[in-house]
Enzyme design. Structure first.
Site, short mmCIF file in Angstrom:
data_model
loop_
_atom_site.label_atom_id
_atom_site.label_comp_id
_atom_site.label_asym_id
_atom_site.label_seq_id
_atom_site.Cartn_x
_atom_site.Cartn_y
_atom_site.Cartn_z
N ARG A 268 27.50 -72.02 43.76
CA ARG A 268 27.94 -70.75 44.32
C ARG A 268 26.97 -70.29 45.40
O ARG A 268 25.76 -70.49 45.28
CB ARG A 268 28.01 -69.67 43.23
N TYR B 232 33.50 -76.09 46.83
CA TYR B 232 32.92 -76.29 45.50
C TYR B 232 33.13 -75.10 44.57
O TYR B 232 32.92 -73.95 44.93
CB TYR B 232 31.41 -76.52 45.63
N LYS C 280 35.66 -66.72 39.45
CA LYS C 280 34.79 -65.55 39.55
C LYS C 280 35.34 -64.52 40.54
O LYS C 280 35.23 -63.31 40.34
CB LYS C 280 33.38 -65.96 39.97
N HIS D 288 32.51 -60.96 31.90
CA HIS D 288 31.94 -62.30 31.83
C HIS D 288 31.62 -62.60 30.36
O HIS D 288 30.46 -62.57 29.93
CB HIS D 288 30.68 -62.32 32.70
N SER E 44 23.11 -66.33 32.07
CA SER E 44 23.13 -67.75 32.36
C SER E 44 22.14 -68.51 31.49
O SER E 44 21.03 -68.06 31.24
CB SER E 44 22.80 -67.97 33.83
N CYS F 152 22.09 -69.24 28.29
CA CYS F 152 21.72 -68.63 27.01
C CYS F 152 22.62 -69.10 25.86
O CYS F 152 22.75 -68.41 24.85
CB CYS F 152 21.77 -67.11 27.11
N ASP G 14 34.17 -68.31 29.06
CA ASP G 14 33.53 -67.76 30.25
C ASP G 14 33.99 -66.35 30.62
O ASP G 14 33.17 -65.52 30.99
CB ASP G 14 33.76 -68.69 31.44
N ARG H 12 29.54 -80.66 37.27
CA ARG H 12 30.56 -79.96 36.49
C ARG H 12 31.62 -80.90 35.94
O ARG H 12 31.85 -82.00 36.44
CB ARG H 12 31.25 -78.93 37.39
#
Length: 615
Positions: free
Chosen positions: A85, A228, A237, A257, A279, A281, A304, A396
């Site tokens: 991103r 991407y 997002k 989120h 992020s 976690c 997500d 990914r």
């Protein structure tokens, strides 16, 4: 074909609106602006998907993996400059800068449109323009929304088919007055130059001049230059969080989120949990948890994003608006997430992972020992002594959620599932106990607004540095974060007695010697066991300055090596350390000025008073 600009009028913005007629007009306007060779409306069929995959393999954009080892799966390698991103080039183009808030990059919407029109002018020349109608959430569902993305990337087409309900069924939902979100995307690399010269394509087209712009008032998304992930899959997002969060604030719901799971105890009693984690976690591991406790079961609904809306019964109901998982591959293996490994056994698109000699994929963390020889994510030979990763750290996998072995039977219920508990979490080596419960909804909003997490390699910034990440939405809230907190407080008033209970967890607390105190992974089910018992009034809790804590005797330790001293460390609340934290939290709230809801300031004052009383 002469451009609008060369005709002297300058490129004009595509017109948007409601309904099918407005959609047809918008597509025609985009085609006139970008000037593709042809326009294709995608129906989402298997035949269309197979045709596009075959075309990309022939063009060298995809590598077909061995059909025995990884059936129906493919590998893509991006341009090395297009791997994640682009948060520094992601803009909220609200009419007023203060509505974007201090945590978003703002750009004046008029200037932004002028800049974007110049970039999109002729951007698809020589390419095919694909029109992708898609539904976020089950088609026709009460919480679902419709979007339409235009793109010149076939990689985006096949990925959006996995990540959303894309195609004819979604298009059929657009009636005369149906609202839909327009999402315009181009890789920014036309195949016909201004002088009419046609150039050869490359395996992964992109350009250096990347930008992603969101227009909250008109609900538009414009993305240029990247192929991407969230830069190009605009349903993710961009729509599901940045634009949807604005829609949710105005319409009385939440776009967050958050993962979604269904947890069932040995007696068959189920609870639904929505959980927000910063992020790195353990979010995906939570969503696909295999509990160590006998008889307990965790089923995946989403990993997500969650959309939550009050239902007719007054309870907060939630859907996973996505239809697939766009997961980080490195670190995923049999020992860490066997469910994810089973999910990606077939029909998966991998991006920027390594290729084995026998036509399978590999990445760091997939196995204990790496293969002797690989082709790395750049397409170069690799051996274990190469001195560089074989897979990109942000490599990914894109895979359908229905393939997940732990998927819940109600994961695509069009009415959503009733949420019993909301959980917030971050990565904290100190201070934050393993689990605590908020005293009420407002206190729960304070939990969410003050999530802090230690930086990891997954995010920009010094590793180990503590960062305030409110609601785990720092890069994703489409408006002023303080207004987001105020909206959550209003939602509590709407829900009243039907509001979910709120908890905070921390799997990552360490001893003074730097060792993790809690075993984590499947043992986290022991925390879920306590949450379940609290929801049904089966255990008491002890008041502390930072929330309601379990009595140590109520934490199930059977079968796990955890002595009394270690458990006490996991739940210890040190007043001096917390007073220092409260000072840092106040600095974080002060960043938002007078838009911070007064109730959150009061709760911070109360926290400091309680801590001083114990110091």
């Amino acid at each position: 074909m002469a451009s609008a600009a060369s005709a002297g009028t300058g490129p004009r913005a595509p017109r948007t609106g409601r309904g099918r007629a407005a959609l047809d007009r918008w597509v025609a306007d985009v085609a006139a602006l970008t000037r593709p060779d042809e326009v294709v409306w995608c129906d989402g069929s298997e035949e269309e998907n197979e045709r596009l995959l075959a075309q990309m393999v022939e063009a060298g954009s995809l590598i077909a993996l061995d059909d025995d080892l990884r059936p129906g799966s493919f590998l893509a390698r991006s341009d090395p400059a297009d791997v994640a991103r682009v948060e520094d080039r992601t803009f909220i183009c609200s009419e007023r800068e203060e509505d974007a808030g201090p945590t978003n990059n703002w750009h004046d919407p008029v200037d932004a449109k002028r800049r974007l029109l110049a970039r999109f002018d002729g951007a698809m020349a020589g390419r095919t323009m694909y029109v992708l109608p898609f539904s976020m959430g089950p088609v026709g569902g009460a919480i679902s929304q419709i979007g339409v993305q235009v793109t010149d990337s076939p990689y985006v087409v096949v990925s959006m088919r996995i990540m959303t309900r894309m195609g004819a069924d979604a298009l059929a939902q657009i009636g005369e007055d149906t609202f839909w979100v327009p999402a315009l995307h181009s890789v920014g690399q036309p195949l016909i130059d201004a002088d009419g010269t046609r150039r050869a394509d490359v395996a992964w087209p992109a350009c250096e001049n990347k930008t992603i712009d969101h227009f909250p008032e008109t609900r538009e998304i414009w993305s240029f230059g990247s192929g991407y992930g969230g830069n190009a899959l605009l349903a993710k997002k961009c729509f599901a969080l940045r634009i949807a969060s604005v829609m949710a604030r105005e319409e009385g719901w939440l776009a967050e989120h958050m993962l979604l799971v269904r947890v069932t105890n040995p007696q068959g009693r189920a609870m639904h949990i929505a959980a927000a984690f910063s992020s790195a976690c353990g979010k995906t591991n939570f969503a696909m948890m295999m509990p160590s406790l006998p008889g307990w079961r965790v089923e995946t609904i989403g990993d997500d994003i969650a959309w939550l809306r009050p239902g007719a019964d007054g309870r907060l109901r939630a859907i996973n608006p996505e239809a697939g998982f766009f997961g980080v591959a490195p670190g995923t293996g049999r020992s860490t997430n066997p469910v994810a490994m089973d999910t990606i056994a077939r029909d998966t698109i991998f991006t920027n992972v390594a290729l084995t000699e026998d036509g399978d994929v590999w990445w760091e963390g997939m196995t204990t020992e790496p293969p002797a020889r690989l082709t790395d994510w750049r397409g170069e030979p690799w051996t274990p002594d190469a001195g560089r990763p074989a897979a990109h750290p942000n490599a990914r996998f894109t895979v359908g959620a229905a393939q997940c072995p732990s998927i819940s039977e109600d994961w695509d219920d069009p009415d959503g599932v009733p949420i019993d508990a909301i959980v917030f979490g971050g990565r904290r080596a100190t201070n934050v106990p393993l689990v605590s419960e908020a005293e009420d909804w407002g206190h729960g909003v304070f939990f969410g607004a003050t999530i802090s997490s230690e930086q990891t390699a997954a995010a920009e910034g010094p590793v180990g540095e503590l960062r305030l990440d409110p609601f785990a939405m720092l890069p994703f809230c489409g408006y002023n974060m303080a207004d987001h907190w105020a909206h959550w407080l209003r939602m509590g008033e709407t829900l009243g007695e039907g509001a979910p209970r709120v908890f905070r967890v921390n799997w990552f607390r360490k001893s003074p010697e730097g060792k993790f105190l809690w075993p984590g992974f499947g043992e986290n089910a022991r925390v879920l066991e306590w949450i379940d018992a609290r929801l049904h009034g089966e255990v008491e809790a002890e008041a502390s300055p930072v929330g309601l804590l379990p009595r140590l005797e109520d934490v199930d330790r059977e079968g796990v090596d955890l002595d009394d001293e270690t458990l006490a460390q996991i739940f210890a609340v040190d007043p001096d350390s917390w007073l220092a934290e409260a000072e840092r939290l106040r600095e974080g709230l002060d960043r938002y000025g007078d838009r911070v809801p007064p109730r959150l300031v009061e709760l911070l004052d109360e926290l400091e008073e309680r801590l001083r009383a114990r110091a």
